[in-house]
Scaffold this motif. Structure first.
Motif, PDB file in Angstrom:
ATOM      1  N   TRP A   1      12.040  13.637   1.330  1.00 30.54           N
ATOM      2  CA  TRP A   1      10.661  13.882   0.189  1.00 30.54           C
ATOM      3  C   TRP A   1       9.977  12.101   0.734  1.00 30.54           C
ATOM      4  CZ3 TRP A   1       8.767  17.567  -1.442  1.00 30.54           C
ATOM      5  CH2 TRP A   1       7.162  17.453  -2.285  1.00 30.54           C
ATOM      6  N   CYS A   2       9.003  12.152   1.343  1.00 29.96           N
ATOM      7  CA  CYS A   2       8.050  13.253   1.419  1.00 29.96           C
ATOM      8  C   CYS A   2       7.607  13.132   2.531  1.00 29.96           C
ATOM      9  CB  CYS A   2       7.488  14.074   0.754  1.00 29.96           C
ATOM     10  SG  CYS A   2       6.115  15.595   1.205  1.00 29.96           S
ATOM     11  N   CYS A   3       6.977  13.442   3.476  1.00 28.10           N
ATOM     12  CA  CYS A   3       7.616  14.857   4.557  1.00 28.10           C
ATOM     13  C   CYS A   3       8.736  14.999   5.629  1.00 28.10           C
ATOM     14  CB  CYS A   3       6.322  16.010   4.474  1.00 28.10           C
ATOM     15  SG  CYS A   3       5.872  16.022   2.433  1.00 28.10           S
ATOM     16  N   TYR A   4       9.376  14.678   6.412  1.00 29.90           N
ATOM     17  CA  TYR A   4       9.790  14.443   7.134  1.00 29.90           C
ATOM     18  C   TYR A   4      11.260  14.819   7.765  1.00 29.90           C
ATOM     19  CZ  TYR A   4      12.484  10.266   6.750  1.00 29.90           C
ATOM     20  OH  TYR A   4      13.352   9.383   5.927  1.00 29.90           O
ATOM     21  N   VAL A   5      11.851  15.414   8.717  1.00 30.71           N
ATOM     22  CA  VAL A   5      13.381  16.155   9.237  1.00 30.71           C
ATOM     23  C   VAL A   5      13.746  14.918   9.780  1.00 30.71           C
ATOM     24  CG1 VAL A   5      14.602  18.033  10.122  1.00 30.71           C
ATOM     25  CG2 VAL A   5      12.249  18.278   8.337  1.00 30.71           C
ATOM     26  N   GLU A   6      15.084  14.631   9.552  1.00 27.16           N
ATOM     27  CA  GLU A   6      15.714  13.300   9.959  1.00 27.16           C
ATOM     28  C   GLU A   6      17.187  14.222  10.720  1.00 27.16           C
ATOM     29  OE1 GLU A   6      18.028   9.345   9.941  1.00 27.16           O
ATOM     30  OE2 GLU A   6      17.923  10.685   8.603  1.00 27.16           O
ATOM     31  N   CYS A   7      17.549  14.679  11.908  1.00 22.02           N
ATOM     32  CA  CYS A   7      18.292  15.002  12.886  1.00 22.02           C
ATOM     33  C   CYS A   7      18.852  14.343  13.808  1.00 22.02           C
ATOM     34  CB  CYS A   7      17.534  16.370  13.416  1.00 22.02           C
ATOM     35  SG  CYS A   7      17.003  17.336  12.763  1.00 22.02           S
ATOM     36  N   LYS A   8      20.365  14.422  13.518  1.00 19.12           N
ATOM     37  CA  LYS A   8      21.745  13.907  14.708  1.00 19.12           C
ATOM     38  C   LYS A   8      21.208  14.981  16.321  1.00 19.12           C
ATOM     39  CE  LYS A   8      24.170  11.958  11.448  1.00 19.12           C
ATOM     40  NZ  LYS A   8      25.739  11.913  10.475  1.00 19.12           N
ATOM     41  N   THR A   9      21.834  14.290  16.679  1.00 23.23           N
ATOM     42  CA  THR A   9      22.337  14.567  18.300  1.00 23.23           C
ATOM     43  C   THR A   9      23.806  15.067  18.605  1.00 23.23           C
ATOM     44  OG1 THR A   9      19.970  13.848  19.221  1.00 23.23           O
ATOM     45  CG2 THR A   9      21.784  14.705  21.177  1.00 23.23           C
ATOM     46  N   CYS A  10      23.553  16.340  18.659  1.00 26.86           N
ATOM     47  CA  CYS A  10      25.908  16.786  18.877  1.00 26.86           C
ATOM     48  C   CYS A  10      25.732  17.082  20.076  1.00 26.86           C
ATOM     49  CB  CYS A  10      26.074  17.614  17.669  1.00 26.86           C
ATOM     50  SG  CYS A  10      25.566  18.132  16.156  1.00 26.86           S
ATOM     51  N   HIS A  11      26.837  16.483  20.285  1.00 26.47           N
ATOM     52  CA  HIS A  11      27.665  17.283  21.959  1.00 26.47           C
ATOM     53  C   HIS A  11      28.395  18.292  21.991  1.00 26.47           C
ATOM     54  CE1 HIS A  11      25.502  13.277  22.744  1.00 26.47           C
ATOM     55  NE2 HIS A  11      25.278  13.690  23.745  1.00 26.47           N
ATOM     56  N   TYR A  12      28.126  19.589  22.570  1.00 22.66           N
ATOM     57  CA  TYR A  12      29.020  20.496  23.161  1.00 22.66           C
ATOM     58  C   TYR A  12      29.351  20.304  24.419  1.00 22.66           C
ATOM     59  CZ  TYR A  12      26.908  21.031  18.309  1.00 22.66           C
ATOM     60  OH  TYR A  12      26.698  21.139  16.810  1.00 22.66           O
ATOM     61  N   VAL A  13      30.896  20.887  24.621  1.00 23.12           N
ATOM     62  CA  VAL A  13      30.992  21.285  26.187  1.00 23.12           C
ATOM     63  C   VAL A  13      31.605  22.428  26.267  1.00 23.12           C
ATOM     64  CG1 VAL A  13      32.853  20.601  27.848  1.00 23.12           C
ATOM     65  CG2 VAL A  13      32.586  18.846  26.083  1.00 23.12           C
ATOM     66  N   LEU A  14      30.878  23.285  27.149  1.00 25.03           N
ATOM     67  CA  LEU A  14      30.369  24.608  27.306  1.00 25.03           C
ATOM     68  C   LEU A  14      31.575  24.870  28.395  1.00 25.03           C
ATOM     69  CD1 LEU A  14      27.136  25.859  25.511  1.00 25.03           C
ATOM     70  CD2 LEU A  14      29.700  26.011  24.418  1.00 25.03           C
ATOM     71  N   ASP A  15      32.316  25.834  28.598  1.00 23.78           N
ATOM     72  CA  ASP A  15      32.259  26.994  30.144  1.00 23.78           C
ATOM     73  C   ASP A  15      31.988  27.829  30.701  1.00 23.78           C
ATOM     74  OD1 ASP A  15      34.851  25.629  29.601  1.00 23.78           O
ATOM     75  OD2 ASP A  15      36.254  26.779  28.921  1.00 23.78           O
ATOM     76  N   ILE A  16      31.293  27.409  31.513  1.00 24.16           N
ATOM     77  CA  ILE A  16      30.511  28.291  32.275  1.00 24.16           C
ATOM     78  C   ILE A  16      31.385  28.737  33.281  1.00 24.16           C
ATOM     79  CG2 ILE A  16      27.936  28.478  33.946  1.00 24.16           C
ATOM     80  CD1 ILE A  16      28.183  27.287  30.617  1.00 24.16           C
TER      81      ILE A  16
END
Length: 382
Positions: free
Chosen positions: A363-378
């Motif tokens: 408040w007010c007025c913004y959104v704060e995010c983190k950056t996550c890393h995921y390891v995927l099997d393709i």
């Protein structure tokens, strides 16, 4: 609109697929005239308009004095379609959008299939695949015709075409008496008729010997074009809106509205799964190959050739194969590695994906995010 279908049985017990009686109107008469005058079509298909990025409404260069006429610069049109283009130039942007809509829907519906409706960089759009009278070609013709009905009908409603306006369809009998039938509905009647004239003239230009495979393919294409047009009509709906002070809904206005095109695509995909194999007989009519099956209606898809093997690459049939295609090793459906890879097995490799995560609103007025890393099997097919 729906035509009259007559089921006939020959003396030898074969079931004939009667041709749907068409609505006579000026554009269709012009189309027949052009077909008689030309007799041959150009290489490619009108569906190529969907890949050309055509947008006449926002392309003033198309009308510059001394410039090469627009219609002569469009690849994929037959001679009859080119002449109709000159008469209905303001329609061509909507034809292009309809073709593009059909191609995109085809690719969405077949994303997880061995044949994924991939296109090629020439005026044939789908490459050699379109020359084979398979159920895939049947779907391509049907969904493309449906796309043009959809965009032209909407163009009429939006006042973008000189020859048509809002729908004039009659009031539904089931509509409540105190509700008003009005508003500006999608003009699917005009969209159907224009598409019938423009798309079908390509087939009607061709004069093949009776009883030949080429004649069978012509009748197959005409049938599937009609099935695509009827799919749009099948999914049309009545939409109503309330009016009144403070949402009292003292007045209700209703009109005819097209369904989202995804519903049309889903409907035709079901028809693809239940398509009927046919052949041409000595009376120059299409006949179901297996008399034990039900006679297809004008809304069903038909085909004359078995589908090619889409497991391996084949330039002759236009198959790109499934080598390298991403698959799901846990799925038992068509996207599963067992089916997608045709039993050849698959490779697994790891990939890192970055996503925004753990977002918080301040408040007010913004959104704060983190950056996550995921390891995927393709998984991808061998």
């Amino acid at each position: 609109m729906k035509g009259n279908r007559r089921r006939r049985v020959s003396s030898d017990g074969a079931h004939w697929i009667p041709f749907v009686e068409k609505v006579t109107w000026p554009l269709l008469m012009l189309a027949v005239f052009f077909a008689a005058e030309t007799g041959a079509t150009s290489i490619g298909t009108w569906m190529n308009l969907g890949l050309q990025g055509l947008d006449v409404l926002h392309n003033p260069q198309a009308y510059l004095l001394g410039a090469q006429p627009l219609c002569s610069r469009l690849s994929g049109l037959s001679r009859g379609q080119t002449k109709l283009c000159y008469l209905y130039q303001d329609h061509m942007a909507h034809v292009a959008r309809g073709a593009r809509l059909g191609i995109h829907e085809c690719q969405w519906q077949f994303t997880n299939r061995r044949w994924n409706c991939s296109t090629v960089d020439d005026s044939s759009v789908f490459g050699p695949m379109l020359s084979i009278g398979s159920r895939e070609a049947a779907f391509a013709h049907a969904i493309s015709a449906a796309g043009v009905v959809h965009t032209v009908s909407r163009g009429c409603r939006d006042g973008q075409l000189a020859n048509c306006g809002c729908s004039q369809t009659a009031r539904p009998r089931t509509l409540r008496r105190d509700w008003i039938w009005g508003g500006c509905g999608d003009n699917v009647e005009y969209g159907y008729r224009f598409t019938e004239g423009f798309v079908d003239v390509r087939e009607r230009e061709l004069n093949h010997p009776r009883g030949t495979r080429a004649q069978a393919r012509k009748l197959m294409n005409l049938h599937n074009n009609e099935a695509g047009r009827r799919a749009v009509i099948r999914k049309i709906r009545v939409t109503c809106k309330c009016h009144g002070v403070s949402g009292s809904c003292s007045l209700v206005t209703c009109w005819q509205q097209l369904a989202p095109f995804r519903e049309v695509g889903d409907y035709l995909k079901d028809k693809y799964d239940g398509a009927t194999e046919v052949k041409i007989n000595h009376r120059n009519k299409l006949q179901i190959r297996n008399p034990r099956y039900n006679l297809p209606t004008a809304e069903d898809l038909i085909y004359i050739d078995e589908s090619p093997d889409y497991c391996v690459s084949n330039e002759k049939t236009g198959s790109l194969g499934t080598e390298g295609r991403v698959c799901n090793r846990t799925s038992l459906s068509t996207d599963g590695c067992n089916l997608m890879c045709c039993g050849r097995g698959y490779n697994t490799h790891k990939t890192t994906v970055k996503e925004r995560c753990k977002c918080k609103f301040h408040w007010c007025c913004y959104v704060e995010c983190k950056t996550c890393h995921y390891v995927l099997d393709i998984q991808s097919c061998k």
